[in-house]
Design a protein around this motif. Structure first.
Motif, PDB file in Angstrom:
ATOM      1  N   GLU A 158      -7.512   6.460   2.216  1.00  0.00           N
ATOM      2  CA  GLU A 158      -7.606   6.947   3.593  1.00  0.00           C
ATOM      3  C   GLU A 158      -6.254   7.450   4.099  1.00  0.00           C
ATOM      4  O   GLU A 158      -6.182   8.482   4.754  1.00  0.00           O
ATOM      5  CB  GLU A 158      -8.132   5.840   4.510  1.00  0.00           C
ATOM      6  CG  GLU A 158      -9.612   5.565   4.332  1.00  0.00           C
ATOM      7  CD  GLU A 158     -10.445   6.764   4.734  1.00  0.00           C
ATOM      8  OE1 GLU A 158     -10.299   7.247   5.871  1.00  0.00           O
ATOM      9  OE2 GLU A 158     -11.237   7.220   3.900  1.00  0.00           O
ATOM     10  N   SER A 203       0.808  -1.218   0.000  1.00  0.00           N
ATOM     11  CA  SER A 203       0.000   0.000   0.000  1.00  0.00           C
ATOM     12  C   SER A 203       0.840   1.267   0.000  1.00  0.00           C
ATOM     13  O   SER A 203       0.525   2.240  -0.688  1.00  0.00           O
ATOM     14  CB  SER A 203      -0.929   0.013   1.222  1.00  0.00           C
ATOM     15  OG  SER A 203      -1.814  -1.060   1.171  1.00  0.00           O
ATOM     16  N   VAL A 225      -9.063   1.405  -0.824  1.00  0.00           N
ATOM     17  CA  VAL A 225      -9.693   2.205   0.230  1.00  0.00           C
ATOM     18  C   VAL A 225      -8.649   2.600   1.269  1.00  0.00           C
ATOM     19  O   VAL A 225      -8.606   3.756   1.710  1.00  0.00           O
ATOM     20  CB  VAL A 225     -10.867   1.435   0.874  1.00  0.00           C
ATOM     21  CG1 VAL A 225     -11.399   2.168   2.089  1.00  0.00           C
ATOM     22  CG2 VAL A 225     -11.973   1.199  -0.141  1.00  0.00           C
ATOM     23  N   ASP A 226      -7.795   1.669   1.654  1.00  0.00           N
ATOM     24  CA  ASP A 226      -6.721   1.974   2.613  1.00  0.00           C
ATOM     25  C   ASP A 226      -5.802   3.071   2.077  1.00  0.00           C
ATOM     26  O   ASP A 226      -5.449   4.000   2.803  1.00  0.00           O
ATOM     27  CB  ASP A 226      -5.883   0.723   2.919  1.00  0.00           C
ATOM     28  CG  ASP A 226      -6.641  -0.322   3.700  1.00  0.00           C
ATOM     29  OD1 ASP A 226      -7.678   0.023   4.314  1.00  0.00           O
ATOM     30  OD2 ASP A 226      -6.199  -1.484   3.703  1.00  0.00           O
ATOM     31  N   LYS A 246     -10.107  -8.315  -5.292  1.00  0.00           N
ATOM     32  CA  LYS A 246      -9.484  -8.380  -3.973  1.00  0.00           C
ATOM     33  C   LYS A 246      -8.692  -7.131  -3.601  1.00  0.00           C
ATOM     34  O   LYS A 246      -8.398  -6.913  -2.429  1.00  0.00           O
ATOM     35  CB  LYS A 246      -8.556  -9.590  -3.897  1.00  0.00           C
ATOM     36  CG  LYS A 246      -9.287 -10.906  -3.991  1.00  0.00           C
ATOM     37  CD  LYS A 246      -8.320 -12.063  -3.961  1.00  0.00           C
ATOM     38  CE  LYS A 246      -9.051 -13.379  -4.100  1.00  0.00           C
ATOM     39  NZ  LYS A 246      -8.128 -14.512  -4.098  1.00  0.00           N
ATOM     40  N   THR A 247      -8.342  -6.307  -4.569  1.00  0.00           N
ATOM     41  CA  THR A 247      -7.537  -5.119  -4.269  1.00  0.00           C
ATOM     42  C   THR A 247      -8.383  -3.910  -3.874  1.00  0.00           C
ATOM     43  O   THR A 247      -7.834  -2.839  -3.589  1.00  0.00           O
ATOM     44  CB  THR A 247      -6.627  -4.752  -5.461  1.00  0.00           C
ATOM     45  OG1 THR A 247      -7.436  -4.473  -6.604  1.00  0.00           O
ATOM     46  CG2 THR A 247      -5.643  -5.861  -5.760  1.00  0.00           C
ATOM     47  N   ILE A 248      -9.699  -4.052  -3.836  1.00  0.00           N
ATOM     48  CA  ILE A 248     -10.569  -2.936  -3.461  1.00  0.00           C
ATOM     49  C   ILE A 248     -10.263  -2.457  -2.053  1.00  0.00           C
ATOM     50  O   ILE A 248     -10.170  -1.252  -1.807  1.00  0.00           O
ATOM     51  CB  ILE A 248     -12.055  -3.315  -3.613  1.00  0.00           C
ATOM     52  CG1 ILE A 248     -12.412  -3.418  -5.097  1.00  0.00           C
ATOM     53  CG2 ILE A 248     -12.955  -2.305  -2.917  1.00  0.00           C
ATOM     54  CD1 ILE A 248     -13.817  -3.908  -5.370  1.00  0.00           C
ATOM     55  N   SER A 249     -10.077  -3.361  -1.123  1.00  0.00           N
ATOM     56  CA  SER A 249      -9.798  -2.937   0.257  1.00  0.00           C
ATOM     57  C   SER A 249      -8.472  -2.190   0.340  1.00  0.00           C
ATOM     58  O   SER A 249      -8.343  -1.226   1.107  1.00  0.00           O
ATOM     59  CB  SER A 249      -9.797  -4.136   1.207  1.00  0.00           C
ATOM     60  OG  SER A 249      -8.806  -5.061   0.842  1.00  0.00           O
ATOM     61  N   LYS A 250      -7.485  -2.587  -0.472  1.00  0.00           N
ATOM     62  CA  LYS A 250      -6.213  -1.875  -0.486  1.00  0.00           C
ATOM     63  C   LYS A 250      -6.398  -0.469  -1.058  1.00  0.00           C
ATOM     64  O   LYS A 250      -5.791   0.488  -0.579  1.00  0.00           O
ATOM     65  CB  LYS A 250      -5.175  -2.645  -1.308  1.00  0.00           C
ATOM     66  CG  LYS A 250      -3.787  -2.038  -1.221  1.00  0.00           C
ATOM     67  CD  LYS A 250      -2.789  -2.775  -2.095  1.00  0.00           C
ATOM     68  CE  LYS A 250      -2.527  -4.159  -1.538  1.00  0.00           C
ATOM     69  NZ  LYS A 250      -1.444  -4.854  -2.256  1.00  0.00           N
TER      70      LYS A 250
END
Length: 85
Positions: A43, A8, A39-40, A33-37
């Motif tokens: 942020e 990240s 968002v991180d 699967k990289t969607i959460s990364k």
């Protein structure tokens, strides 16, 4: 900027560099699967590095992927626009 398998912080630093060079708006894109990364990354950029930027514009959708054997798979996608105020 497309989010992939790199750590990240690589993406955070790349976005930070681009925006410090004068870019006022940047779009982060990811799927599956990289969607959460993604968002991180958004942020971290808006809360720690470029605090005068916001990420109010977020678009989610689904893409249909057709494999070599003809099977179809739905993959979720996200686009997060980071824009300086």
């Amino acid at each position: 900027m497309y989010i992939g398998k790199k750590p990240s912080m690589n993406y955070v630093l790349a976005i930070n560099t681009r925006m410090m060079e004068g870019l006022d708006e940047l779009t982060i894109k990811a799927r599956g699967k990289t969607i959460s990364k993604a968002v991180d990354v958004a942020e971290i950029v808006t809360n720690r590095f470029i605090t005068d930027a916001n990420d109010n514009q977020i678009k989610i959708s689904t893409e249909e992927i057709i494999h070599d054997d003809g099977n179809k798979t739905n993959v979720s996608t996200i686009e997060i626009v980071i824009k300086r105020d």
